[in-house]
Write a protein that holds these residues in place. Structure first.
Motif, PDB file in Angstrom:
ATOM      1  N   HIS A  44      44.128  26.500  37.757  1.00 38.56           N
ATOM      2  CA  HIS A  44      44.832  27.750  37.489  1.00 38.56           C
ATOM      3  C   HIS A  44      46.109  27.876  38.317  1.00 38.56           C
ATOM      4  N   SER A 199      35.752  43.143  30.064  1.00 38.20           N
ATOM      5  CA  SER A 199      37.026  42.449  29.857  1.00 38.20           C
ATOM      6  C   SER A 199      37.741  43.021  28.633  1.00 38.20           C
ATOM      7  N   SER A 224      39.078  36.356  43.155  1.00 38.47           N
ATOM      8  CA  SER A 224      38.372  36.247  41.869  1.00 38.47           C
ATOM      9  C   SER A 224      36.906  36.627  41.972  1.00 38.47           C
ATOM     10  N   TRP A 226      34.711  34.299  42.429  1.00 38.63           N
ATOM     11  CA  TRP A 226      34.034  33.107  41.884  1.00 38.63           C
ATOM     12  C   TRP A 226      32.898  32.701  42.811  1.00 38.63           C
ATOM     13  N   ARG A 234      29.455  38.092  30.890  1.00 40.45           N
ATOM     14  CA  ARG A 234      30.301  36.910  31.008  1.00 40.45           C
ATOM     15  C   ARG A 234      31.582  37.249  31.776  1.00 40.45           C
ATOM     16  N   THR A 235      31.869  36.433  32.795  1.00 40.37           N
ATOM     17  CA  THR A 235      33.026  36.675  33.653  1.00 40.37           C
ATOM     18  C   THR A 235      33.752  35.356  33.873  1.00 40.37           C
ATOM     19  N   ASP A 236      35.086  35.380  33.797  1.00 44.77           N
ATOM     20  CA  ASP A 236      35.891  34.174  33.970  1.00 44.77           C
ATOM     21  C   ASP A 236      37.127  34.477  34.808  1.00 44.77           C
TER      22      ASP A 236
END
Length: 273
Positions: A44, A199, A224, A226, A234-236
Motif C-alpha cells: 500500500h 464500510s 489501520s 491490522w 469484513r475489514t480491509d
C-alpha cells in the motif's frame, strides 16, 4: 513519500506461545506475523509501522514484538504493556529494543492499571502513554491523572465515540476539550469499531473532523489496526485508508498525519519530500 501505519498487532506462534495473562484469545483468521505486516504495508506504499501489544494473545509479554522490531531494520517501533512488577533491567531492554511508549487498556481488568507509579516510570524511560478504552466514562475519570502526569499522551481509536450519542455526548466533548487544552495526540484509527453503517464508514466522518479541529492536524496520526482483531464484519486496509483520504483531502495535511507527525513522535527516519 514515507508513511507510517501507527497501529498494528503481530503474532507468530512459531516464535512465541500464548500468554496465560492474555485479555482475550486470538482467532486463527486474526493471526499475522511482522513480516506479513511489512509486506502488506509495502503493498500500500507505506514504509514504517508501529506494533502495539493489545493484551490479547501474548498478554503482557512483549517478546515477539521486540524480536520483530530488531529484524525490521528501523521500519518498526513498539508500544508495550508494563506490569507493575517489571524489573528496571526489563524496562531498559524495552527502551533499547525500540519501545517508544506503554499502553493502558482502561476497560480490561487484566491490563496493567493506570497509576501514578506507572506513569512516573514511563516518564523516566522517555515514553509516551497510550490510552485505549471502550467506554468514554473510563477516559473521563482518567483525565485528572493524565493531566498531572507531565508526559505525552496518545488516545487510541478516535476515542471510540458511541455514534447514537451524537457529537455532544459528554465523554466525546471531554475528549475534544482534552485535545484543545493539552499536547495530546489523537490516533485517527478504529473507525470500523464504532461505525454503525460499516464500510465506507461515512457516518464516522463528523467525529473525525471534530477531532482534527480540536487536536489540530499536527497532533493527528493514523493507524489501520491490522490484522483487525475482534472485528465484527469484513475489514480491509484500503477502505480504512480511503476513509482518511475523504476526511483529510489535502495532500500536505495527509503527509503530516501519515509521516511527519509520527516520524517526530516515534523517532523514525526516512526520506521526506
Amino acid at each position: 513519500m514515507p508513511a507510517v501505519d501507527c497501529h498494528a498487532h503481530a503474532f507468530d506462534l512459531t516464535r512465541q506461545g500464548w500468554g496465560g495473562d492474555r485479555g482475550f484469545d486470538i482467532a486463527s483468521n486474526e493471526l499475522g506475523t511482522a513480516p506479513q505486516f511489512l509486506h502488506m504495508l509495502a503493498s500500500h506504499g507505506f514504509t514504517h509501522g508501529v506494533l502495539i501489544n493489545p493484551l490479547g494473545g501474548y498478554g503482557a509479554d512483549n517478546t515477539y514484538m521486540l524480536e520483530a522490531i530488531a529484524a525490521a531494520g528501523g521500519r518498526l517501533k513498539g508500544v508495550a504493556l508494563l506490569p507493575d512488577a517489571t524489573a528496571e533491567a526489563e524496562v531498559h531492554r524495552l527502551v533499547e529494543g525500540g519501545i517508544v511508549g506503554i499502553r493502558f487498556n482502561l476497560d480490561f481488568p487484566t491490563s496493567p492499571p493506570l497509576r501514578a507509579h506507572a506513569l512516573a516510570r514511563a516518564r523516566e524511560a522517555g515514553w509516551f502513554v497510550q490510552i485505549h478504552y471502550h467506554h468514554g466514562e473510563s477516559f473521563t475519570a482518567a483525565i485528572p491523572l493524565l493531566r498531572a502526569a507531565g508526559l505525552p499522551v496518545i488516545i487510541d481509536h478516535s476515542g471510540r465515540p458511541e455514534l447514537p450519542g451524537g457529537l455532544q455526548q459528554p465523554a466525546f466533548r471531554a475528549l475534544l476539550d482534552f485535545g484543545r487544552d493539552s499536547d495530546a495526540v489523537i490516533k485517527l484509527s478504529g473507525v470500523f469499531r464504532f461505525s454503525e453503517t460499516g464500510s465506507p464508514y461515512v457516518d464516522t466522518d463528523p467525529y473525525i473532523a471534530a477531532l482534527i479541529e480540536a487536536f489540530g492536524i499536527d497532533r493527528c496520526i493514523w493507524g489501520s489496526d491490522w490484522p483487525f482483531l475482534r472485528a465484527t464484519s469484513r475489514t480491509d486496509f484500503g477502505p480504512l485508508l480511503a476513509a482518511l483520504h475523504r476526511v483529510v483531502p489535502d495532500a500536505a495535511d495527509r503527509e503530516r498525519v501519515l509521516w511527519r507527525n509520527p516520524a517526530r513522535l516515534f523517532g523514525m527516519q526516512g526520506e521526506g519530500r
